[in-house]
Scaffold this motif. Structure first.
Motif, PDB file in Angstrom:
ATOM      1  N   MET A   1      11.184  28.690  33.029  1.00 23.92           N
ATOM      2  CA  MET A   1      10.240  29.504  32.256  1.00 23.92           C
ATOM      3  C   MET A   1       8.806  29.185  32.674  1.00 23.92           C
ATOM      4  SD  MET A   1       9.682  29.684  28.100  1.00 23.92           S
ATOM      5  CE  MET A   1       9.074  27.989  28.019  1.00 23.92           C
ATOM      6  N   LEU A   2       8.488  27.895  32.874  1.00 27.02           N
ATOM      7  CA  LEU A   2       7.135  27.523  33.278  1.00 27.02           C
ATOM      8  C   LEU A   2       6.827  28.011  34.695  1.00 27.02           C
ATOM      9  CD1 LEU A   2       6.936  23.910  31.795  1.00 27.02           C
ATOM     10  CD2 LEU A   2       5.912  25.989  30.895  1.00 27.02           C
ATOM     11  N   GLN A   3       7.821  27.969  35.572  1.00 27.57           N
ATOM     12  CA  GLN A   3       7.596  28.512  36.919  1.00 27.57           C
ATOM     13  C   GLN A   3       7.288  30.002  36.859  1.00 27.57           C
ATOM     14  OE1 GLN A   3      11.229  27.303  38.985  1.00 27.57           O
ATOM     15  NE2 GLN A   3      10.053  25.841  40.228  1.00 27.57           N
ATOM     16  N   ALA A   4       8.051  30.749  36.039  1.00 23.38           N
ATOM     17  CA  ALA A   4       7.781  32.178  35.878  1.00 23.38           C
ATOM     18  C   ALA A   4       6.405  32.407  35.274  1.00 23.38           C
ATOM     19  CB  ALA A   4       8.866  32.819  35.020  1.00 23.38           C
ATOM     20  N   ALA A   5       5.973  31.514  34.374  1.00 27.31           N
ATOM     21  CA  ALA A   5       4.647  31.648  33.770  1.00 27.31           C
ATOM     22  C   ALA A   5       3.548  31.448  34.806  1.00 27.31           C
ATOM     23  CB  ALA A   5       4.503  30.645  32.631  1.00 27.31           C
ATOM     24  N   HIS A   6       3.711  30.479  35.726  1.00 26.79           N
ATOM     25  CA  HIS A   6       2.714  30.276  36.781  1.00 26.79           C
ATOM     26  C   HIS A   6       2.622  31.514  37.676  1.00 26.79           C
ATOM     27  CE1 HIS A   6       1.181  26.160  36.431  1.00 26.79           C
ATOM     28  NE2 HIS A   6       2.368  25.845  35.900  1.00 26.79           N
TER      29      HIS A   6
ATOM     30  N   VAL B   1      -2.316  37.612  34.636  1.00 26.19           N
ATOM     31  CA  VAL B   1      -1.870  37.852  33.264  1.00 26.19           C
ATOM     32  C   VAL B   1      -2.456  36.766  32.357  1.00 26.19           C
ATOM     33  CG1 VAL B   1       0.119  37.996  31.729  1.00 26.19           C
ATOM     34  CG2 VAL B   1       0.238  38.977  34.023  1.00 26.19           C
ATOM     35  N   ARG B   2      -3.025  37.182  31.241  1.00 27.93           N
ATOM     36  CA  ARG B   2      -3.594  36.243  30.272  1.00 27.93           C
ATOM     37  C   ARG B   2      -2.457  35.719  29.391  1.00 27.93           C
ATOM     38  NH1 ARG B   2      -5.865  37.328  25.082  1.00 27.93           N
ATOM     39  NH2 ARG B   2      -7.120  35.578  24.332  1.00 27.93           N
ATOM     40  N   LEU B   3      -2.146  34.429  29.555  1.00 25.23           N
ATOM     41  CA  LEU B   3      -1.010  33.857  28.833  1.00 25.23           C
ATOM     42  C   LEU B   3      -1.419  32.565  28.143  1.00 25.23           C
ATOM     43  CD1 LEU B   3       0.290  31.234  30.558  1.00 25.23           C
ATOM     44  CD2 LEU B   3       0.968  33.074  32.075  1.00 25.23           C
ATOM     45  N   VAL B   4      -0.596  32.176  27.157  1.00 28.94           N
ATOM     46  CA  VAL B   4      -0.806  30.948  26.396  1.00 28.94           C
ATOM     47  C   VAL B   4       0.558  30.318  26.139  1.00 28.94           C
ATOM     48  CG1 VAL B   4      -1.608  29.948  24.229  1.00 28.94           C
ATOM     49  CG2 VAL B   4      -2.921  31.763  25.289  1.00 28.94           C
ATOM     50  N   ALA B   5       0.638  29.000  26.276  1.00 26.00           N
ATOM     51  CA  ALA B   5       1.855  28.271  25.911  1.00 26.00           C
ATOM     52  C   ALA B   5       1.800  27.984  24.417  1.00 26.00           C
ATOM     53  CB  ALA B   5       1.961  26.980  26.710  1.00 26.00           C
TER      54      ALA B   5
ATOM     55  N   LEU C   1       4.145  20.935  35.272  1.00 26.13           N
ATOM     56  CA  LEU C   1       4.003  22.392  35.246  1.00 26.13           C
ATOM     57  C   LEU C   1       3.234  22.861  34.006  1.00 26.13           C
ATOM     58  CD1 LEU C   1       7.497  23.711  36.428  1.00 26.13           C
ATOM     59  CD2 LEU C   1       5.319  23.969  37.596  1.00 26.13           C
ATOM     60  N   LEU C   2       3.479  22.220  32.863  1.00 22.14           N
ATOM     61  CA  LEU C   2       2.819  22.640  31.630  1.00 22.14           C
ATOM     62  C   LEU C   2       1.325  22.368  31.662  1.00 22.14           C
ATOM     63  CD1 LEU C   2       2.997  23.721  28.724  1.00 22.14           C
ATOM     64  CD2 LEU C   2       3.572  21.385  27.974  1.00 22.14           C
ATOM     65  N   SER C   3       0.925  21.272  32.315  1.00 24.80           N
ATOM     66  CA  SER C   3      -0.493  20.896  32.311  1.00 24.80           C
ATOM     67  C   SER C   3      -1.372  21.943  32.997  1.00 24.80           C
ATOM     68  CB  SER C   3      -0.670  19.538  32.992  1.00 24.80           C
ATOM     69  OG  SER C   3      -0.241  19.609  34.351  1.00 24.80           O
ATOM     70  N   GLY C   4      -0.828  22.768  33.840  1.00 33.34           N
ATOM     71  CA  GLY C   4      -1.621  23.790  34.521  1.00 33.34           C
ATOM     72  C   GLY C   4      -1.719  25.100  33.782  1.00 33.34           C
ATOM     73  N   LEU C   5      -1.256  25.135  32.542  1.00 37.99           N
ATOM     74  CA  LEU C   5      -1.270  26.379  31.769  1.00 37.99           C
ATOM     75  C   LEU C   5      -2.121  26.216  30.510  1.00 37.99           C
ATOM     76  CD1 LEU C   5       2.550  27.286  31.898  1.00 37.99           C
ATOM     77  CD2 LEU C   5       0.712  28.276  33.290  1.00 37.99           C
ATOM     78  N   PRO C   6      -2.803  27.279  30.070  1.00 39.97           N
ATOM     79  CA  PRO C   6      -3.525  27.202  28.798  1.00 39.97           C
ATOM     80  C   PRO C   6      -2.548  27.035  27.642  1.00 39.97           C
ATOM     81  CG  PRO C   6      -3.826  29.356  29.859  1.00 39.97           C
ATOM     82  CD  PRO C   6      -2.957  28.562  30.748  1.00 39.97           C
ATOM     83  N   GLN C   7      -2.921  26.201  26.662  1.00 43.90           N
ATOM     84  CA  GLN C   7      -2.012  25.887  25.562  1.00 43.90           C
ATOM     85  C   GLN C   7      -2.700  26.145  24.225  1.00 43.90           C
ATOM     86  OE1 GLN C   7       0.076  22.089  25.902  1.00 43.90           O
ATOM     87  NE2 GLN C   7      -0.570  21.924  28.047  1.00 43.90           N
TER      88      GLN C   7
ATOM     89  N   VAL D   1       3.112  34.942  25.765  1.00 44.63           N
ATOM     90  CA  VAL D   1       3.207  33.661  25.057  1.00 44.63           C
ATOM     91  C   VAL D   1       4.513  32.988  25.452  1.00 44.63           C
ATOM     92  CG1 VAL D   1       3.434  32.542  22.808  1.00 44.63           C
ATOM     93  CG2 VAL D   1       1.793  34.383  23.105  1.00 44.63           C
ATOM     94  N   LEU D   2       4.455  31.681  25.698  1.00 40.70           N
ATOM     95  CA  LEU D   2       5.636  30.882  26.011  1.00 40.70           C
ATOM     96  C   LEU D   2       6.088  30.172  24.743  1.00 40.70           C
ATOM     97  CD1 LEU D   2       4.446  29.238  29.355  1.00 40.70           C
ATOM     98  CD2 LEU D   2       5.467  31.499  29.007  1.00 40.70           C
ATOM     99  N   VAL D   3       7.332  30.389  24.353  1.00 38.51           N
ATOM    100  CA  VAL D   3       7.878  29.788  23.137  1.00 38.51           C
ATOM    101  C   VAL D   3       9.223  29.162  23.495  1.00 38.51           C
ATOM    102  CG1 VAL D   3       8.555  30.140  20.750  1.00 38.51           C
ATOM    103  CG2 VAL D   3       6.731  31.546  21.735  1.00 38.51           C
TER     104      VAL D   3
END
Length: 883
Positions: free
Chosen positions: A38-43, A50-54, A68-74, A103-105
Motif C-alpha cells: 500500500m505504501l509503495q502504491a502511495a509513493h 496526487v495530494r495524499l495523507v497517511a 516508506l512511511l517517513s516519506g509521506l505526509p501524515q 488517504v491511507l488507512v
C-alpha cells in the motif's frame, strides 16, 4: 441480454457523483506485505502529483515499512484516554477538513476506541468515501464476517474484529498480496513480522504450515469471487450473456446455538453461486427463553450486516410455510440446520430437514450438520416457566378425576376416558404444549390408578386394558398437541393483526393530515400508547439546533447530539444498537424524503427494559408511512408557496400596469397645460389661462387620489391604519365628499337625500369620507353623460347606511362579489378609462375596520348599480348623559 441490462451495467461503471474510490490490499495473514504494498502504491501516486495523507498506518516496528512511511505526509493521530490507558486513533474530522485526494488507512477491520464516533474503522472509511476522498486500505481474510466460523474451525482461534462482506464487495479495486507459506514462516523466524518472543508464540499458536495454507486458499477464493464479479460485469457491458441470477437462497433459522454459523454459511454459498439470499424465521408461537430470543436477534442482525434480507413469518407448520415461501420468492435453494433428533421427532416423522425432503418438489435442500464444538451450558430460565399453566394441568386432572368418579356408576369404563380427554383439551387450549402433555401424563396415571382393575394400583390385570391405556395416552398427547398448536397459531395471527393494525391505524391518521403539524400530532397520538419506550420526533430549527416537535422532553448530551447530527448528515441510523456512536440511550432513525431527512425519530427503552429486534423492525416499518406523510406535507407547503408566489407576481404585474396607465394620464395632461402656459404666456387670454390652471389642479387632485388609494391599501394590508374615532354628523360626511368631487360630478344629475335628524356616527371621519368618495367616483366613471346619481343616507336595523345609485351598465350577479377584490375592474360604460381597481377594495377595508359592511344591488329603476355602506350605530352621546 436486454438493452436495459447492458445500460444498467454501463451506468454502474460510471464514476459515482461525489464519492471516492476504495482500493483494498487483501492478504491471507499478517506479514505478507499488505501495508508495504500500500505504501509503495502511495509513493507512486505521490510522484504523479496526487495530494495524499497517511491517516493511520501500523508499521509494527518493521524498518522497511517505517522507511516508506517517513516519506509521506501524515495526519497526527487523536489520543484518547480509556480506563487509564492512552489510545491513539485516526483523526477522522481532521481528514475531512483537510480533504486530500487520497488517504491511507491501515487495518480495515480495526475496532475504534470506546467513545469514538464509529465503532469500526470501516465505518470511518465509508464517511471518507462519502466525502469524495479516495482510500487505500488493508485487511486480512480472517476478518471477513462470513468466514468467521470457518477460520475458527481451521485455526482454533475466534477472531473478534470482523468486517461485513459487503464492504469488500463494494471495493472498486481488490489487490491480493500473496506470499508462500514457507517464506512467511521464514520472515516470522527472522523477526521481520513480530519480535522473536512473539514470533515463536505466533508460530506455535496460529502460524502453522497448514493454517497458513488454508488461509491462503480462503484469500484466493475471495479474490477470485471479486474477479468473477468484475468479469460478469464486463460481459454485461458488452451486451453478451452474463452469469444470470438463478433463483434465491433461503436460510431457515431458529433461535438455537448454530443460528449465526448457519447465517455465515448461507452468505458464503450465496456468494459462490451469485444468489440473493434471505434469512427466514417462522414464529409458530412456541414460548422461547431469553437466551433463544437473543441468539435469534443476533442472527438477524448478522444477516443484515452481511447483505441478506430478513423475513419474519408466523405460522404453525414450519416446513410447509418454508416451502410455500420458497415458491412465492422463486427460491432454488433452501438451507437449514440439522435438528436435534429427539424421540418424538423420530416417532412423528423426523425433524425439519426430513419433512422438507419429503414434501419439497423441485427445491434443493441443503442441511448443515451440527457444530462439533460443545455447546455452552444452558442455564434453566425459571422466569420462562409459566407455573400457572402447569398448576392448571394439575387442577384439571383432579377435577376430571372427581367428575369421572362421580359418573363411574352410570357410564361404562371406555366412556370415562373421555372426561380426561376433555381436561387435556381444555389445558391445551388455555396454555401450551408442555402443560397439556403434563395433563395427559397425569390423566393416564389417574385413569389407571382409579379405574383400571385392580383399582388403587398401577398394576394392570387384563391385557386388553394395556392397549386401552396406550391408546388413551396417544389420543391425549395428540389432542393436547393439536390444541396447543391451534392456540399458537391463534396467538401468531393476533400478533400479525396487531402489527397490521398499527400500520393501518397510523396510515389512516396520516392520510387525514394536511400539514406538518397535523402529521406530527397524528404520529404523537399514535405512539403515545407505547408504555415501554420513550419516543420523540426532533427537527432542525432556523439556527441549526435541535428542537423537539413531539414526544418526551429531551436534554441533549454530547454523545446524543453527535449521534443525532451524524444520522441527519448521513441519512443513516445512529446511536444505541448501531455501529455509530452506540453509547447513548437513544436510537435515531432518519425520516427521509427525496432530498434528505425531514426529521429524526428518537427511541429509548424505559429503564430496565431493552429495545427488542421485533420492536425495532416495527418502528422501522412505521417510520416509512410517517416519512412519506412528512414529505407529502412538505410538498403541499412548497406548492402553496409556489401558488402564492405566482399570485404575488400576477398582482405585482397588474399593479404596475394599472399604476403606469392611471398615473401617466393625469401627468400627461398636467404637462401639456404647463407647456402651453410656458410657451405662450401672456398671449393666452386670461379666461383660457384660468381654465388651463383649473384643469391642471383637477388632474393633480386626481393623481393625489390615486396615490392616496395606493398608500391606504398598503397601510390596510400591513395593519398600520389607525382609527382616530370621533362623533360626526352623516350629513357633514356626505357634503364634504360631494365637495371634493365637484368637478367629477359636474356632468351628472346628482340628487341627495340625507335627513337632518340622522344620529351621529362614532368613526374616523376622514376614512369614511374617503370610502364614500371612492364609491361616488366609481359611480361617476361608469354613469352615462347627464345620467342620474342618487346619494342617500338613513337608518336600518341599528345601522346607518350611505347609498350611491347610478344609471350605468350595472354589474352581473356573478361579478358583484369580485368588484371588492384588488385590481378587479369593469370597463363597461366607464367614461374615465380603466382604474387601478383599488377604490372599492379600499372601501371594504375602511368600512370593515369600523365593523361595517358593503352590499351591491340594482341601481335607479332597475338600471345601473347601487352600492350601500352600512356602519354600526353606537349609543348616542346625548342618550348616554341622560342615562
Amino acid at each position: 441480454m436486454s438493452d436495459s441490462g447492458r445500460a444498467d451495467a454501463l451506468l454502474a461503471e460510471l464514476p459515482r457523483d461525489g464519492r471516492g474510490r476504495l482500493k483494498v490490499f487483501l492478504g491471507a495473514a499478517p506479514g505478507v506485505g499488505k501495508t508495504y504494498a500500500m505504501l509503495q502504491a502511495a509513493h507512486t501516486q505521490l510522484r504523479q502529483g496526487v495530494r495524499l495523507v497517511a491517516g493511520v498506518v501500523e508499521t509494527h516496528g518493521r524498518a522497511e515499512t517505517e522507511a516508506l512511511l517517513s516519506g509521506l505526509p501524515q495526519q497526527p493521530l487523536v489520543r484518547t484516554e480509556y480506563r487509564g490507558v492512552m489510545l491513539e486513533e485516526m483523526d477522522l474530522d481532521g481528514l475531512l477538513a483537510a480533504k486530500p485526494k487520497l488517504v491511507l488507512v491501515d487495518e480495515l477491520a480495526h475496532s475504534n476506541a470506546p467513545g469514538s464516533r464509529h465503532e469500526k474503522r470501516w465505518q470511518d472509511i465509508q464517511e471518507l468515501l462519502a466525502a469524495g476522498i479516495n482510500v487505500f486500505t488493508t485487511v486480512n481474510v480472517q476478518h471477513l464476517e462470513s468466514l468467521n466460523d470457518q477460520v475458527r474451525g481451521i485455526t482454533g482461534v475466534q477472531v473478534r474484529e470482523t468486517l461485513p462482506d459487503w464492504v469488500l464487495q463494494a471495493a472498486d479495486e481488490l489487490l491480493l498480496i500473496d506470499l508462500p507459506s514457507r517464506e512467511l514462516l521464514e520472515r516470522l523466524r527472522d523477526g521481520k513480522v513480530y519480535v522473536p518472543e512473539q514470533a515463536r508464540a505466533a508460530i506455535d499458536a496460529f502460524f502453522t504450515q497448514t493454517n497458513l495454507m488454508a488461509l491462503r486458499e480462503l484469500a484466493m477464493q475471495t479474490a477470485a469471487a471479486h474477479v468473477d464479479d468484475d468479469l460478469a460485469q464486463g460481459y454485461r457491458q458488452l451486451g453478451q450473456a452474463a452469469p444470470a441470477v438463478r433463483g434465491r437462497l433461503l436460510v431457515g433459522v431458529d433461535g438455537d446455538a448454530q443460528a449465526e454459523r448457519l447465517v455465515r454459511h448461507a452468505c458464503r454459498v450465496a456468494q459462490r453461486r451469485h444468489l440473493p439470499w434471505s434469512l427466514v424465521h417462522i414464529d409458530n408461537g412456541r414460548a422461547r427463553d431469553e437466551q433463544s430470543r437473543l441468539r435469534l436477534q443476533n442472527a438477524q442482525q448478522l444477516a443484515e450486516r452481511l447483505g441478506g434480507e430478513v423475513v419474519l413469518l408466523r405460522a404453525g407448520e414450519v416446513a410447509k410455510t418454508l416451502i410455500q415461501h420458497a415458491a412465492e420468492r422463486r427460491a432454488s435453494l433452501l438451507l437449514v440446520g440439522q435438528s436435534r433428533m429427539r424421540w418424538r421427532r423420530r416417532l412423528f416423522g423426523g425433524g425439519l430437514a426430513a419433512r422438507l425432503l419429503r414434501n419439497a418438489r423441485g427445491l434443493e435442500i441443503n442441511v448443515l450438520d451440527s457444530d462439533d464444538m460443545p455447546a455452552p451450558p444452558r442455564l434453566p430460565d425459571v422466569r420462562g416457566l409459566v407455573w400457572f399453566d402447569y398448576g392448571l394441568a394439575v387442577v384439571a386432572t383432579v377435577v376430571a378425576a372427581a367428575l369421572a368418579w362421580a359418573v363411574a356408576s352410570v357410564l361404562p369404563l371406555p366412556n370415562i376416558s373421555l372426561v380426561f380427554l376433555a381436561a387435556v383439551l381444555l389445558v391445551g387450549v388455555r396454555s401450551s404444549l408442555g402443560p397439556s402433555l403434563v395433563c395427559a401424563a397425569l390423566s393416564f396415571l389417574t385413569y389407571d390408578f382409579l379405574f383400571i382393575p385392580p383399582k388403587f394400583s398401577f398394576a394392570i390385570q387384563r391385557e386388553e386394558d394395556v392397549l386401552t391405556l396406550l391408546f388413551f395416552l396417544l389420543m391425549a398427547a395428540l389432542t393436547g398437541n393439536l390444541a396447543a398448536r391451534q392456540r399458537r397459531q391463534l396467538q401468531a395471527l393476533r400478533d400479525t393483526q396487531e402489527e397490521t393494525s398499527e400500520l393501518l391505524d397510523l396510515s389512516r391518521k396520516l392520510t387525514a393530515a394536511t400539514d406538518r403539524q397535523a402529521v406530527i400530532s397524528a404520529a404523537a397520538h399514535h405512539l403515545q400508547g407505547w408504555s415501554d419506550l420513550d419516543l420523540c420526533l426532533v427537527n432542525r430549527d432556523g439556527q441549526g439546533d435541535w428542537k423537539v416537535e413531539t414526544g418526551s422532553p429531551l436534554a441533549f448530551t454530547e454523545s446524543e447530539r453527535a449521534a443525532a447530527d451524524w444520522a441527519w448528515q448521513h441519512d443513516q441510523p445512529a446511536g444505541m444498537g448501531t455501529g455509530t456512536l452506540p453509547f447513548g440511550r437513544w436510537w435515531w432513525w432518519p425520516l427521509s424524503g427525496e432530498e434528505g431527512p425531514l426529521g429524526l425519530l428518537g427511541v429509548s427503552p424505559k429503564p430496565g427494559l431493552e429495545l427488542s429486534g421485533q420492536r425495532r423492525r416495527l418502528l422501522t416499518a412505521l417510520s416509512q408511512p410517517l416519512a412519506q406523510a412528512l414529505a407529502r406535507a412538505q410538498l403541499a407547503q412548497e406548492l402553496e408557496s409556489a401558488r402564492l408566489h405566482g399570485e404575488t407576481e400576477q398582482l405585482r404585474s397588474a399593479l404596475l400596469a394599472s399604476v403606469s396607465h392611471d398615473l401617466r394620464t393625469p401627468l400627461t395632461s398636467m404637462r401639456g397645460s404647463i407647456d402651453s402656459l410656458l410657451a405662450l404666456g401672456e398671449a393666452i387670454p386670461l379666461e383660457d389661462r384660468r381654465e388651463l390652471l383649473e384643469g391642471t389642479r383637477d388632474e393633480a387632485e386626481r393623481l393625489d387620489r390615486y396615490i392616496q388609494n395606493l398608500l391606504d391599501m398598503t397601510r390596510l394590508g400591513h395593519g398600520a391604519l389607525k382609527l382616530a374615532r370621533d362623533w360626526v354628523s352623516p350629513g357633514d360626511i356626505v357634503g364634504s365628499a360631494l365637495g371634493r368631487l365637484r368637478a367629477v360630478l359636474a356632468p351628472l344629475q346628482v340628487k341627495t337625500d340625507v335627513p337632518a335628524q340622522l344620529p351621529l356616527l362614532y368613526v374616523h371621519a376622514a376614512l369614511i369620507e374617503q370610502a364614500l368618495v371612492n364609491v361616488l367616483e366609481n359611480a361617476a366613471r361608469f354613469s352615462p353623460a347627464q345620467g342620474r346619481l342618487d346619494v342617500s343616507a338613513g337608518v336600518v336595523d341599528d345601522q346607518l347606511f350611505f347609498a350611491v345609485a347610478d344609471e350605468g351598465p350595472g354589474i352581473p350577479e356573478d361579478e358583484r362579489a369580485k368588484i371588492f377584490d384588488m385590481f378587479y375592474t369593469a370597463a363597461r360604460g366607464d367614461r374615465g378609462g380603466q382604474g387601478t381597481g383599488l377604490g372599492l377594495a379600499i372601501c371594504q377595508g375602511m368600512v370593515g375596520a369600523h365593523g361595517g359592511r358593503i352590499s351591491v344591488a340594482d341601481g335607479i329603476e332597475g338600471r345601473g348599480t347601487c352600492i350601500t355602506l352600512f356602519l354600526p350605530l353606537p349609543t348616542q352621546p346625548g342618550l348616554e348623559r341622560d342615562a
